[in-house]
Write an enzyme that holds these catalytic residues in place. Structure first.
Site, mmCIF file in Angstrom:
data_model
loop_
_atom_site.group_PDB
_atom_site.id
_atom_site.type_symbol
_atom_site.label_atom_id
_atom_site.label_comp_id
_atom_site.label_asym_id
_atom_site.label_seq_id
_atom_site.Cartn_x
_atom_site.Cartn_y
_atom_site.Cartn_z
ATOM 1 N N GLU A 31 0.853 -1.201 0.000
ATOM 2 C CA GLU A 31 0.000 0.000 0.000
ATOM 3 C C GLU A 31 0.885 1.245 0.000
ATOM 4 O O GLU A 31 1.786 1.367 0.822
ATOM 5 C CB GLU A 31 -0.926 -0.017 1.220
ATOM 6 C CG GLU A 31 -1.762 1.238 1.416
ATOM 7 C CD GLU A 31 -2.604 1.597 0.202
ATOM 8 O OE1 GLU A 31 -3.448 0.790 -0.210
ATOM 9 O OE2 GLU A 31 -2.410 2.712 -0.346
ATOM 10 N N PHE A 35 -4.386 3.009 4.450
ATOM 11 C CA PHE A 35 -5.033 1.700 4.421
ATOM 12 C C PHE A 35 -6.545 1.857 4.230
ATOM 13 O O PHE A 35 -7.165 2.728 4.823
ATOM 14 C CB PHE A 35 -4.759 0.972 5.744
ATOM 15 C CG PHE A 35 -4.193 -0.393 5.549
ATOM 16 C CD1 PHE A 35 -2.857 -0.567 5.236
ATOM 17 C CD2 PHE A 35 -5.007 -1.514 5.657
ATOM 18 C CE1 PHE A 35 -2.330 -1.837 5.049
ATOM 19 C CE2 PHE A 35 -4.496 -2.783 5.479
ATOM 20 C CZ PHE A 35 -3.156 -2.955 5.170
ATOM 21 N N GLY A 36 -7.121 1.001 3.394
ATOM 22 C CA GLY A 36 -8.568 1.053 3.175
ATOM 23 C C GLY A 36 -8.934 1.655 1.839
ATOM 24 O O GLY A 36 -10.073 1.503 1.378
ATOM 25 N N THR A 38 -9.668 4.198 -1.501
ATOM 26 C CA THR A 38 -10.433 5.392 -1.871
ATOM 27 C C THR A 38 -11.773 5.478 -1.158
ATOM 28 O O THR A 38 -12.114 6.509 -0.569
ATOM 29 C CB THR A 38 -10.663 5.392 -3.402
ATOM 30 O OG1 THR A 38 -9.390 5.366 -4.047
ATOM 31 C CG2 THR A 38 -11.447 6.616 -3.838
ATOM 32 N N LYS A 48 -20.625 10.533 1.442
ATOM 33 C CA LYS A 48 -22.036 10.343 1.797
ATOM 34 C C LYS A 48 -22.322 10.846 3.208
ATOM 35 O O LYS A 48 -23.448 11.265 3.515
ATOM 36 C CB LYS A 48 -22.446 8.888 1.642
ATOM 37 C CG LYS A 48 -23.012 8.586 0.269
ATOM 38 C CD LYS A 48 -22.006 8.488 -0.837
ATOM 39 C CE LYS A 48 -21.869 9.588 -1.794
ATOM 40 N NZ LYS A 48 -20.920 9.295 -2.911
ATOM 41 N N SER A 181 -21.306 16.837 -9.131
ATOM 42 C CA SER A 181 -22.720 16.960 -8.735
ATOM 43 C C SER A 181 -22.900 16.738 -7.241
ATOM 44 O O SER A 181 -23.740 17.396 -6.605
ATOM 45 C CB SER A 181 -23.568 15.947 -9.507
ATOM 46 O OG SER A 181 -23.377 16.141 -10.882
ATOM 47 N N HIS A 440 -48.901 0.829 0.538
ATOM 48 C CA HIS A 440 -49.531 2.123 0.258
ATOM 49 C C HIS A 440 -49.471 2.987 1.504
ATOM 50 O O HIS A 440 -49.733 2.477 2.597
ATOM 51 C CB HIS A 440 -50.983 1.917 -0.176
ATOM 52 C CG HIS A 440 -51.680 3.212 -0.485
ATOM 53 N ND1 HIS A 440 -51.422 3.928 -1.633
ATOM 54 C CD2 HIS A 440 -52.580 3.925 0.233
ATOM 55 C CE1 HIS A 440 -52.150 5.031 -1.610
ATOM 56 N NE2 HIS A 440 -52.866 5.055 -0.491
#
Ligand code: FAD
Ligand code: NAD
Length: 457
Positions: A31, A35-36, A38, A48, A181, A440
């Protein structure tokens, strides 16, 4: 020179490959960064977390039309930033510590690796190693376009923009895809004046034309959207940056405190010098793989952004599972399934899509029918007073099988899931619509009605 049974280059989805079944293998994990990879550190997860916070910050403005007066009093950027990264950074460090110190059969090398030949790798740490099998999972990095003097002005990419010291008053975003966006939504919801510069006449032009057109119309009402613009030069100013543009109005300039470049990502195959190993690449630098994720060297597999045409975490994870199986079961290799790869843009509104766009269906010459359903015409859409969202379906008129599904509007990334399921398992539109209850008046009635609207016998 140390020899390994397996070398894995990249700790994004690649890090999920070592399993208990490989406890007897000597494994090296290489690496060059955090670590982990992107998704965890600079991609899906922090973005998010910012998007959800932005949705909260933007909610009061949307409440007005429901008869509720509310106001976002303040956005505490340092607190938001630190809340997000104080959760993520320990996960990355914990993952590193686990592999480096708690996995008896794993050795971690932290450097920028490159191939010497098909079995030999310079780890970038001063040590060169050899391996029987190799997994190339080295991902991609932001592409920086050729804009004169950009190097002297300074700019951000998605790797750095989320760690700004303070919230800027204004932000220019060059690019009009996923990252542009999503960050336009985040920063504008936090009160930043956002300018988006697009080369073409549409934002998100990879989407179905009707979806991209609707998104662009909405974006123009919220952000300073400059379409059909070429950025020719960047200039440093006392307060930030000025960009020189060419477009329909001739030459013009835009200024802001900060600049985000969001013009795509390129595979890291060049850093790895994959040609030294006899690994073939596509013209865009992606490593060539077959359906078993094998490169042109049969003992070397590749997965994720470095080889995939879909730069998406769920695809990288799927391919990692396939590679793990194939490493453990060389005589019973399985294929990756790229038939129905969905994607969502977590902007405002959200967009989610799977399968063919109408333009792709038309270009392929197949017979197809379409149907749409507006959120404004389902009960939950009335509740939300949504006036812009809709679902669009594309189906095969002969079989009723769905060919594509596209949604723009509230919770699109969730509402689309039953359509992905139907396509993946071959459920036809009529059976799907009529063979189950739809709660519904919940949002999935959007999908039910769109299915019923399809002109099928
Ligand atoms: C801002 C942003 C938001 C995103 N949001 C989403 C989303 O919402 N949903 C989604 O599905 N996808 C999203 N993505 C895409 C997703 O993050 C990637 O598709 C996914 O992380 C790719 O995983 P990977 O394992 O192929 O590569 P990575 O996770 O990038 O891992 C590759 C690793 O290899 C290392 N490496 C590279 N070269 C070398 C070398 N020479 N030697 C040693 N190590 C090396 C890198 O440092 C990196 O840690 C987003 C991406 C970005 C940038
Ligand atoms: N929600 C998600 O799943 C998510 C979110 C963010 C990123 N991603 C992944 O990361 C990838 C990279 O995101 P992205 O937004 O950088 O790429 P993108 O491919 O979505 O968009 C790149 C944009 O840059 C424009 N562009 C390219 N070269 C340019 C130039 N020289 N000048 C001006 N504009 C230029 C393109 O026209 C396009 O609008 C995406 O393709 C996606 O797969 C996914």
């Amino acid at each position: 020179m140390r020899h390994f049974d397996l070398v894995i280059i990249g700790t994004g989805s690649g890090n999920s490959i070592p399993t208990d079944a490989m406890a007897g293998w000597q494994i090296a994990i290489l690496e060059k960064g955090t670590f982990g990879g992107t998704c965890l550190n600079v991609g899906c997860i922090p973005t998010k977390m910012f998007v959800h916070t932005a949705d909260q910050a933007a909610a009061p403005a949307n409440a007005k039309k429901l008869g509720v007066d509310a106001h976002t009093d303040a956005v505490h950027w340092p607190e938001i930033r630190d809340r997000i990264f104080n959760r993520i950074d320990p996960i990355a460090e914990g993952g590193r510590n686990w592999r480096a110190n708690e996995n008896a059969n794993v050795t971690v090398y932290e450097g920028t690796a490159h191939f010497i030949d098909a079995h030999t790798i310079d780890t970038g740490t001063g040590e060169t190693i050899t391996a029987d099998r190799i997994v190339v999972a080295a991902g991609s990095r932001p592409t920086v376009p050729d804009i004169a003097d950009l190097d002297t002005t300074g700019f951000h990419t998605s790797d750095t923009i989320m760690r700004l010291d303070e919230l800027p008053e204004s932000l220019i975003i060059v690019g009009s895809g996923f990252i542009a966006s999503e960050f336009a939504h985040v920063f504008s919801s936090f009160g930043v004046e956002v300018t988006v510069i697009a080369r073409s006449n549409l934002l998100l032009r990879h989407e179905d034309l009707e979806i991209a057109t609707r998104f662009t119309e909405i974006a123009k009402q919220k952000w300073n959207v400059l379409l059909n613009r070429k950025t020719t030069r960047a200039e440093k100013t006392a307060t930030g940056v000025k960009l020189h543009l060419e477009g329909p109005n001739g030459e013009e300039t835009v200024e802001a405190q900060q600049l985000l470049i969001a013009t795509g990502r390129q595979p890291n195959s060049d850093l790895l010098q994959t040609h030294n190993a006899g690994i073939d690449t596509h013209e865009d630098g992606r490593v060539k793989v077959d359906e078993f994720q094998k490169t042109t060297q049969p003992h070397i597999y590749a997965l994720g952004d470095i080889s995939s045409e879909h730069q998406l975490k769920h695809v990288a994870n799927h391919e990692a599972k396939v590679v793990r199986h194939n490493l453990l079961n060389p005589d019973e290799q399985i294929k990756s399934d790229h038939r129905f790869v969905p994607a969502a843009v977590f902007s405002s509104p959200q967009i989610a899509s799977v399968g063919l766009t109408e333009e792709q269906a038309k270009a392929s010459g197949i017979r197809y029918v379409t149907a749409s359903q507006a959120y404004a015409s389902i009960a939950y859409g009335w509740a939300m007073e949504d006036t812009t969202g809709f679902a669009k379906l594309i189906a095969d008129p002969a079989t009723g099988q769905l060919l594509g599904a596209h949604i723009i509007g509230p919770q699109a990334s969730t509402v689309i899931q039953p359509l992905i399921q139907a396509m993946s398992f071959g459920l036809d539109a009529k059976s799907m619509a009529q063979g189950q209850y739809w709660i519904h008046p919940a949002m999935p009635e959007l999908v039910e009605n769109a299915l019923l609207n399809l002109p099928l016998d």
